[in-house]
Design an enzyme around this catalytic site. Structure first.
Site, PDB file in Angstrom:
ATOM      1  N   LYS A   1     -34.958  10.315 101.874  1.00 15.84           N
ATOM      2  CA  LYS A   1     -35.172  11.981 101.708  1.00 15.84           C
ATOM      3  C   LYS A   1     -33.948  12.887 102.178  1.00 15.84           C
ATOM      4  CE  LYS A   1     -37.704  15.948 101.982  1.00 15.84           C
ATOM      5  NZ  LYS A   1     -38.783  16.094 102.895  1.00 15.84           N
TER       6      LYS A   1
ATOM      7  N   ASP B   1     -47.145  18.658 100.785  1.00 14.46           N
ATOM      8  CA  ASP B   1     -46.597  18.763 101.936  1.00 14.46           C
ATOM      9  C   ASP B   1     -47.400  19.014 103.106  1.00 14.46           C
ATOM     10  OD1 ASP B   1     -44.144  19.210 103.242  1.00 14.46           O
ATOM     11  OD2 ASP B   1     -43.852  21.288 102.626  1.00 14.46           O
TER      12      ASP B   1
END
Length: 419
Positions: A188, A323
């Site tokens: 990420k 999220d």
């Protein structure tokens, strides 16, 4: 484990097809047969029957962007909470996620490989995970929570959780290697600023084109690992796509060029429409959400919806991600209603949460659809989400959850019958 037979329900199989009066025969952890009940041959030996009671049968649902080990809390509470508490809290977050029908998830930061292994070994309940360990970020960027007071509230490092801070080509190369060494399934990177960070803005570009290319190349060449990018501003989004990033997370400021690049490269978009909505909701009801986050969420929320709408209309591949951690775990399926608000049909939002999400994670050969030979991840909903997608938002409507052939949740206690 033996045989299980799910019957007496309408099947939405993840491919876009609907099968009335469907049956799914499971042997151990895999789907052995699927189709109309009168076409599925049942074994002669004992079989556990799960009666869907007229409900809707779906593939196990997938969230491609969660933060398993966090939920936003007031900074004052965070500062006095013992470090190890996050692991015990995380156990509850993961169980809530599974109870919401999410049987697989991609963790977008701050979860180490031990958590994934605890799930895989059966020590704790949760979805099967891909972990990114710690996102790569520049000094002063999204992910660097140094505050103007001088107080640094960045997520702490520990064995198995190396720091993500890095600047310049050689540092980013080394940092990718550290994440891979720590067990990252996917790398990420924060390609832009963000809503939650205290000292930047979503439109700020982070990392140079050269640095992003090094991150992608290092991950790919060393272990064949893909890279996901937190990318909100248009220039940062385009830098990430050109560098070969696999998926764009958030995609708030998407211009026409960015959308064309995504189509050209086959880049996935993970919209997380629920994130700014949740920031604003929490800003109204509690002091947990920082003022700078509420201010930025208010600024971008309508722009975000418009960007995702235009990407969807252009044909960009969209995988569901929330999220979660910014909002409460277990509320993940609110995202599907928001996806429908920007123009997706209920079926398209379900496919984004099953087939497309599995393909985004590189698991399309084993998950995402109810087909022979695939892993037996199955969810039964009391109601048909094609009639009302919002029925999925109530976890009590998700009455049965199977992961890997194991019944992880069953609110239909009377349906366990041996024949």
């Amino acid at each position: 484990m033996g045989y299980k037979l799910i019957k007496n329900g309408t099947l939405i199989d993840g491919t876009g097809a609907v099968v009335e009066n469907a049956a799914i025969l499971i042997k151990d952890n895999k789907i052995e047969a699927v189709g109309p009940l009168n076409e599925v041959k049942q074994p002669l030996e004992d079989v556990e029957v799960i009666d869907a009671q007229g409900g809707t049968i779906l593939p196990g649902l997938i969230d491609t962007h969660i933060h398993s080990m966090m939920e936003i809390k007031d900074i004052r509470e965070t500062l006095v909470t013992p470090f190890s508490m996050r692991f015990y809290q995380g156990m509850h977050y993961l169980k809530r996620t599974l109870n919401a029908g999410i049987t697989s998830a991609r963790d977008a930061g701050f979860t180490d490989v031990g958590v994934k292994e605890a799930i895989n070994s059966g020590l704790i309940k949760g979805p099967r995970l891909q972990v990114s360990i710690n996102p790569l970020t520049i000094t002063g960027g999204h992910g660097d929570s140094w505050n103007l007071s001088g107080l640094d509230t960045t997520h702490p490092t520990y064995p198995g959780m190396p720091s993500g801070l890095c600047d310049g080509p050689e540092e980013v190369r080394k940092k990718v290697r550290e994440m891979l060494r720590a067990g990252a399934d996917i790398v990420k990177v924060h390609a832009t600023g963000g809503v939650m960070s205290p000292t930047d803005h979503p439109e700020f570009t982070q990392f140079s084109q050269e640095e992003l290319e090094i991150i992608v190349q290092e991950a790919r060449f060393r272990k064949g690992v893909k890279v996901m990018a937190h990318a909100q501003g248009s220039e940062g989004v385009k830098n990430a796509i050109r560098a070969g990033i696999h998926s764009i997370e958030h995609g708030i400021f998407l211009d026409d060029e960015a959308i064309e690049l995504m189509l050209e490269k086959g880049t996935y978009l993970v919209p997380t429409l629920l994130a700014p909505v949740s920031v604003l909701e929490q800003g109204k009801t509690s002091s947990d959400m920082p003022e700078h986050s509420v201010r930025k969420a208010l600024e971008v929320i309508d722009i975000h919806k418009d960007s995702v709408k235009r990407a969807y209309e252009a044909g960009v591949k969209i995988a569901m991600g929330t999220d979660a951690g910014v909002m409460a775990h277990g509320t993940n399926l609110r995202e599907l209603g928001l996806m429908c608000e920007i123009g997706m049909s209920p079926m398209e939002s379900i496919m984004a949460t099953t087939k497309v999400a599995a393909e985004c994670m590189g698991w399309g050969d084993r998950l995402g659809t109810v087909e022979e030979g695939k892993l037996a991840d199955i969810v039964i909903s009391k109601y048909n989400p094609l009639d009302d997608i919002h029925t999925l938002e109530d976890n009590d409507n998700l009455v049965v959850v199977l992961k890997d052939g194991v019944v992880e949740k069953n609110l239909l206690v009377e349906n366990k019958v041996l024949v």
